[in-house]
Design a protein around this motif. Structure first.
Motif, PDB file in Angstrom:
ATOM      1  N   SER A  75      10.531 -18.028  25.780  1.00  0.00           N
ATOM      2  CA  SER A  75      10.673 -16.949  26.758  1.00  0.00           C
ATOM      3  C   SER A  75       9.786 -17.199  27.974  1.00  0.00           C
ATOM      4  CB  SER A  75      10.316 -15.608  26.105  1.00  0.00           C
ATOM      5  OG  SER A  75      10.353 -14.570  27.053  1.00  0.00           O
ATOM      6  N   TRP A  76       8.550 -17.643  27.715  1.00  0.00           N
ATOM      7  CA  TRP A  76       7.640 -17.937  28.826  1.00  0.00           C
ATOM      8  C   TRP A  76       8.166 -19.100  29.665  1.00  0.00           C
ATOM      9  CZ3 TRP A  76       5.144 -22.537  29.873  1.00  0.00           C
ATOM     10  CH2 TRP A  76       4.223 -22.502  30.922  1.00  0.00           C
ATOM     11  N   LYS A  78      11.259 -20.123  30.111  1.00  0.00           N
ATOM     12  CA  LYS A  78      12.414 -19.718  30.925  1.00  0.00           C
ATOM     13  C   LYS A  78      11.960 -18.963  32.169  1.00  0.00           C
ATOM     14  CE  LYS A  78      15.795 -19.416  27.155  1.00  0.00           C
ATOM     15  NZ  LYS A  78      16.647 -18.493  26.359  1.00  0.00           N
ATOM     16  N   ASP A  79      11.028 -18.032  31.987  1.00  0.00           N
ATOM     17  CA  ASP A  79      10.520 -17.273  33.131  1.00  0.00           C
ATOM     18  C   ASP A  79       9.784 -18.179  34.113  1.00  0.00           C
ATOM     19  OD1 ASP A  79      11.530 -14.935  32.074  1.00  0.00           O
ATOM     20  OD2 ASP A  79       9.657 -14.361  31.086  1.00  0.00           O
ATOM     21  N   PHE A  80       9.041 -19.150  33.591  1.00  0.00           N
ATOM     22  CA  PHE A  80       8.279 -20.054  34.456  1.00  0.00           C
ATOM     23  C   PHE A  80       9.201 -20.888  35.322  1.00  0.00           C
ATOM     24  CE2 PHE A  80       6.066 -24.001  35.431  1.00  0.00           C
ATOM     25  CZ  PHE A  80       4.859 -23.522  35.918  1.00  0.00           C
ATOM     26  N   ARG A  82      11.975 -20.057  36.382  1.00  0.00           N
ATOM     27  CA  ARG A  82      12.559 -19.166  37.401  1.00  0.00           C
ATOM     28  C   ARG A  82      11.533 -18.753  38.447  1.00  0.00           C
ATOM     29  NH1 ARG A  82      15.449 -16.705  32.886  1.00  0.00           N
ATOM     30  NH2 ARG A  82      13.791 -15.119  32.755  1.00  0.00           N
ATOM     31  N   ASP A  84       8.592 -17.218  37.672  1.00  0.00           N
ATOM     32  CA  ASP A  84       7.804 -16.076  37.207  1.00  0.00           C
ATOM     33  C   ASP A  84       6.797 -16.561  36.171  1.00  0.00           C
ATOM     34  OD1 ASP A  84       6.758 -13.663  36.439  1.00  0.00           O
ATOM     35  OD2 ASP A  84       8.576 -12.939  35.440  1.00  0.00           O
ATOM     36  N   GLY A  86       4.596 -14.712  34.760  1.00  0.00           N
ATOM     37  CA  GLY A  86       4.243 -13.625  33.858  1.00  0.00           C
ATOM     38  C   GLY A  86       3.124 -12.755  34.411  1.00  0.00           C
TER      39      GLY A  86
END
Length: 330
Positions: A75-76, A78-80, A82, A84, A86
């Motif tokens: 999850s981290w 995928k956000d990174f 993009r 993000d 966190g």
């Protein structure tokens, strides 16, 4: 020959991407395997004892204690990708914002130490190598060997005791004076608070550069073309400038950029000793407090900066020496 340079750069960028992925994964799973309990560390055993089960469950959800590690890492990641990074669990602010604030204080500190250690290390190494076996060589080499075996935190404590506690000529810690608003902090204040940390990092970063430059310079001074230059009547200064420096500048340049990793590693301990609110202290706080998003963000950014130093050295070396590009293409 020039066509191989884009492939050389692309190959290094691919290595960088793989390195960042592996480093972030290793940091994440090491933190996940840590015996520290984020709730006890940040909330306290006494406070937990007075909370209800619903409150504790909310805290466990906030710290991600009930989510499998692999799921949290994916999850981290995928956000990174993009963009993000966190939200910091300790600072309750976006990780990118926390890192930008902390990195701003650390970069000028580490940059100053990097430049001073590089220039001073090159100069002392050249002097030692050009006078191999003489008293000046023994003094410089002895100094380099002593500093190479001196822990950064111990040296920081010694400098702190001498200049801040005994002589009282420099601040005892932090990056700005205590109790002064941000608008009232001057450049002089920041320089005064950064002298001791930068000096510590500079001293500990000298040894490898001195010893490596000394060996290369000594080899150059004993070469056939230097003997031929002496036979032509060139002075020692001319020989050092025309022949010695020309042959050691590439290795010295590579070592200088590679030393970024040492400066970064040393800054973690130095910032702790001087309570300097930089990226190193933030990494320690995140690790001890279980702030996984912040720790991973710092890890990736730090690894990227260190790799960028090595990457820059490789590219510059490849530009100057075509043999490097040919090996990379092969």
């Amino acid at each position: 020959m020039e066509k191989s340079m884009p492939w050389f750069i692309l190959k290094n960028l691919i290595r960088m991407a793989v390195l960042l992925l592996l480093v972030s994964a290793a940091a994440f799973f090491l933190v996940s395997a840590s015996p520290l309990d984020p709730l006890k560390t940040n909330v306290g055993q006494t406070a937990l004892g007075s909370m209800s089960q619903e409150q504790i469950a909310k805290l466990e959800e906030y710290w991600g204690m009930n989510t499998p590690p692999m799921e949290r890492f994916v999850s981290w990641a995928k956000d990174f990708f993009r963009g993000d990074m966190g939200t910091s669990l300790l600072y309750r602010q976006p990780v990118s914002h926390v890192i930008s604030v902390k990195l701003k204080d650390s970069l000028w500190l580490m940059g100053t130490a990097w430049l001073i250690s590089g220039a001073a290390g090159l100069l002392l190494g050249v002097v030692a190598g050009a006078n191999r076996g003489k008293t000046v060589d023994k003094v410089i080499t002895g100094y380099a060997l002593v500093t190479a075996s001196t822990p950064a935190f111990w040296l920081a404590l010694v400098l702190l005791m001498i200049f801040a506690v005994w002589l009282k000529v420099l601040p005892i810690g932090l990056s700005v004076p205590i109790g002064v608003e941000a608008a009232g902090v001057t450049v002089t204040d920041r320089i005064a608070h950064g002298i001791l940390p930068a000096l510590t990092l500079s001293i500990t970063g000298l040894s490898n550069i001195i010893l490596h430059t000394r060996e290369k310079m000594a080899e150059a001074m004993e070469s056939d073309y230097v003997l031929f230059a002496k036979a032509r009547g060139e002075s020692e200064g001319q020989i050092i400038l025309r022949h010695g420096l020309r042959n050691i500048i590439l290795p010295a340049m590579t070592l200088q950029f590679a030393s970024i990793s040492e400066i970064f590693g040393g800054s973690v301990l130095v910032e702790q000793v001087f309570s300097y609110p930089g990226i190193g202290q933030a990494a320690v706080t995140a690790g001890l407090g279980g702030d996984v998003p912040l720790l991973l963000g710092i890890t990736v950014i730090s690894a990227a900066i260190v790799f960028a130093g090595n990457f820059t050295a490789n590219v510059l070396y490849g530009v100057v020496d075509p043999r490097i590009r040919r090996r990379a293409k092969a």
